[in-house]
Design a protein around this motif. Sequence first.
Motif, PDB file in Angstrom:
ATOM      1  N   LEU A 123       0.859  -1.183   0.000  1.00 28.83           N
ATOM      2  CA  LEU A 123       0.000   0.000   0.000  1.00 28.83           C
ATOM      3  C   LEU A 123       0.893   1.230   0.000  1.00 28.83           C
ATOM      4  O   LEU A 123       2.088   1.120   0.254  1.00 28.83           O
ATOM      5  CB  LEU A 123      -0.907  -0.002   1.227  1.00 28.83           C
ATOM      6  N   ARG A 124       0.295   2.363  -0.274  1.00 28.94           N
ATOM      7  CA  ARG A 124       1.131   3.557  -0.288  1.00 28.94           C
ATOM      8  C   ARG A 124       0.364   4.768   0.207  1.00 28.94           C
ATOM      9  O   ARG A 124      -0.849   4.888   0.061  1.00 28.94           O
ATOM     10  CB  ARG A 124       1.730   3.760  -1.680  1.00 28.94           C
ATOM     11  N   PHE A 125       1.129   5.688   0.813  1.00 30.61           N
ATOM     12  CA  PHE A 125       0.609   7.008   1.149  1.00 30.61           C
ATOM     13  C   PHE A 125       1.497   7.969   0.380  1.00 30.61           C
ATOM     14  O   PHE A 125       2.719   7.878   0.472  1.00 30.61           O
ATOM     15  CB  PHE A 125       0.684   7.241   2.661  1.00 30.61           C
ATOM     16  N   ALA A 126       0.864   8.854  -0.419  1.00 30.74           N
ATOM     17  CA  ALA A 126       1.643   9.632  -1.391  1.00 30.74           C
ATOM     18  C   ALA A 126       1.433  11.134  -1.217  1.00 30.74           C
ATOM     19  O   ALA A 126       0.823  11.786  -2.061  1.00 30.74           O
ATOM     20  CB  ALA A 126       1.258   9.199  -2.803  1.00 30.74           C
ATOM     21  N   PRO A 127       1.909  11.698  -0.136  1.00 25.09           N
ATOM     22  CA  PRO A 127       1.667  13.126   0.091  1.00 25.09           C
ATOM     23  C   PRO A 127       2.518  14.025  -0.801  1.00 25.09           C
ATOM     24  O   PRO A 127       3.635  13.662  -1.175  1.00 25.09           O
ATOM     25  CB  PRO A 127       2.080  13.313   1.556  1.00 25.09           C
ATOM     26  N   ALA A 186       3.124  10.264 -13.481  1.00 27.33           N
ATOM     27  CA  ALA A 186       4.095   9.835 -12.466  1.00 27.33           C
ATOM     28  C   ALA A 186       3.422   8.880 -11.482  1.00 27.33           C
ATOM     29  O   ALA A 186       3.974   7.828 -11.128  1.00 27.33           O
ATOM     30  CB  ALA A 186       4.645  11.058 -11.739  1.00 27.33           C
ATOM     31  N   CYS A 187       2.213   9.236 -11.076  1.00 24.70           N
ATOM     32  CA  CYS A 187       1.509   8.436 -10.073  1.00 24.70           C
ATOM     33  C   CYS A 187       1.158   7.047 -10.627  1.00 24.70           C
ATOM     34  O   CYS A 187       1.374   6.026  -9.963  1.00 24.70           O
ATOM     35  CB  CYS A 187       0.250   9.208  -9.669  1.00 24.70           C
ATOM     36  N   ALA A 188       0.643   7.019 -11.865  1.00 25.57           N
ATOM     37  CA  ALA A 188       0.247   5.730 -12.460  1.00 25.57           C
ATOM     38  C   ALA A 188       1.459   4.816 -12.611  1.00 25.57           C
ATOM     39  O   ALA A 188       1.397   3.618 -12.308  1.00 25.57           O
ATOM     40  CB  ALA A 188      -0.402   5.973 -13.823  1.00 25.57           C
TER      41      ALA A 188
HETATM   42  N1  GLU Z   1       0.059  13.546  -4.063  1.00 25.03           N
HETATM   43  C1  GLU Z   1      -1.370  13.447  -4.095  1.00 25.03           C
HETATM   44  C2  GLU Z   1      -1.983  14.346  -3.063  1.00 25.03           C
HETATM   45  O1  GLU Z   1      -1.325  14.673  -2.096  1.00 25.03           O
HETATM   46  C3  GLU Z   1      -1.866  12.081  -3.735  1.00 25.03           C
HETATM   47  C4  GLU Z   1      -1.986  11.246  -4.873  1.00 25.03           C
HETATM   48  C5  GLU Z   1      -2.477   9.865  -4.602  1.00 25.03           C
HETATM   49  O2  GLU Z   1      -2.669   9.441  -3.449  1.00 25.03           O
HETATM   50  O3  GLU Z   1      -2.584   9.210  -5.617  1.00 25.03           O
HETATM   51  O4  GLU Z   1      -3.120  14.696  -3.208  1.00 25.03           O
END
Ligand code: GLU
Length: 432
Positions: free
Chosen positions: A2-6, A181-183
């Motif tokens: 899983l990931r958290f992507a801040p 980038a996200c995909a």
């Molecule tokens: N970096 C994005 C944001 O902070 C999150 C993207 C994601 O969770 O896919 O809203």
Amino acid sequence: MLRFAPSPTGDMHIGNLRVALFNYILSKQRNEPLLIRIEDTDKERNIPGKDQEIIGILHLFGIEYGELIYQSNNLKFHRAMALQLLQNKKAFNCFCTPETLDEKREAAIAAKLPYRYDGTCTDLSDAETIDNPNPFVVRLKKPDHAIEVHDIIKGDSRFEPDDIDSFIIMRADKFPTYNFACAVDDMLGDISLVIRGEDHVSNTPKQMAIREALGYDKTIEYAHLPIILGEEGRKMSKRDNASSVKWMLEEGFLPQAIANYLILMGNKAPTEIFTIQEAIEWFRLDHVSKAPARFDLDKLRFINKAHLKMMENKELSRYVGFADDAVGALAKVYLDEASTLKELREKLAAVFAPKVIEGEFAEPAALLREAIMQAPYCETYDAFKNHLMVQTGLKGKLLFKPLRLLLSGAEHGPELADIYPMLKDYLGEIVK
Ligand code: GLU
């Protein structure tokens, strides 16, 4: 995984923290690692130091993760995959200038039509592309079929090719857009489930289209969390104090109480007060309401108070800036009228502050002060009070009002009999 992507572009919002908590809980439940990916691709919007602030908050909340990466480190993969898509004719170079595109967008708006990319560059020949000296972006060719998204919280939805459109994946400066980038990163990270805010709902089919075009056929599950509304029912903005995790911590809300509240809101929970570890036992993503959650400060205060009550005296004492169990016990008596650490600190500061008593109680206070300084050690409040009555000859209001001021620094508050046991070892300090 899983990931958290801040994104390191601002203060951590409670909505982001909620996303982080849910990802953490699911990673524990599924026994899969959690990846933290700092999405620092948008160079202009990055704020130096915000990444460390976010990581600090994750630590404070006990959100453990397996790996921490910066999206910008994957740039070589983003570029390589854009090239692969170009070679496979799944993407194309687009030379349309921003001015031309703006004109077309405005024309569509004037005609009350949704704006779509009109395909000017979709099928340029290799010669037209290679010899063109002008700046260009890379667009993914819009898919030839609808894309179905299954969302654990929101249910199913279907996006037509026109909803997805031929969107930009690489900008003219050769940096990827967020969606690309996200995909790609979710694919490289072997992500199994994406939990994120509902502001990304329309990005999901685009990201699925990208991976499909790259030939990645592993299904990634999705769950989009509804937005959090402020107390007045509007979307909480960055300007709402309560939306910032930093503000909440400064106000004296405990991390465990904030986490409890964010997990509880818009959810079915077996109890109101719990720890993250307990929530891991019963939490279900499909029990999270798809309706927007409404922030309720009173509820958070109630939950905070409950967590303060559950704390060991020694720990609570340290939180309010003292080292002794007795101060923790004293703080708990004050929980009848305080709900946050900040409020508790104020109450305790008044207890330990030097007291200047003026007006009608100045004289009795002086008498009491002297009597207290010379009093023998009294185990009980009754013995203490009786001793003072005998020594000073004061009684009624003239005894109790100044005594309360001397012992607590406030005109109103808990019963003196309730706080005396915690104060009796510090009387010299308190009545000074
Ligand atoms: N970096 C994005 C944001 O902070 C999150 C993207 C994601 O969770 O896919 O809203």
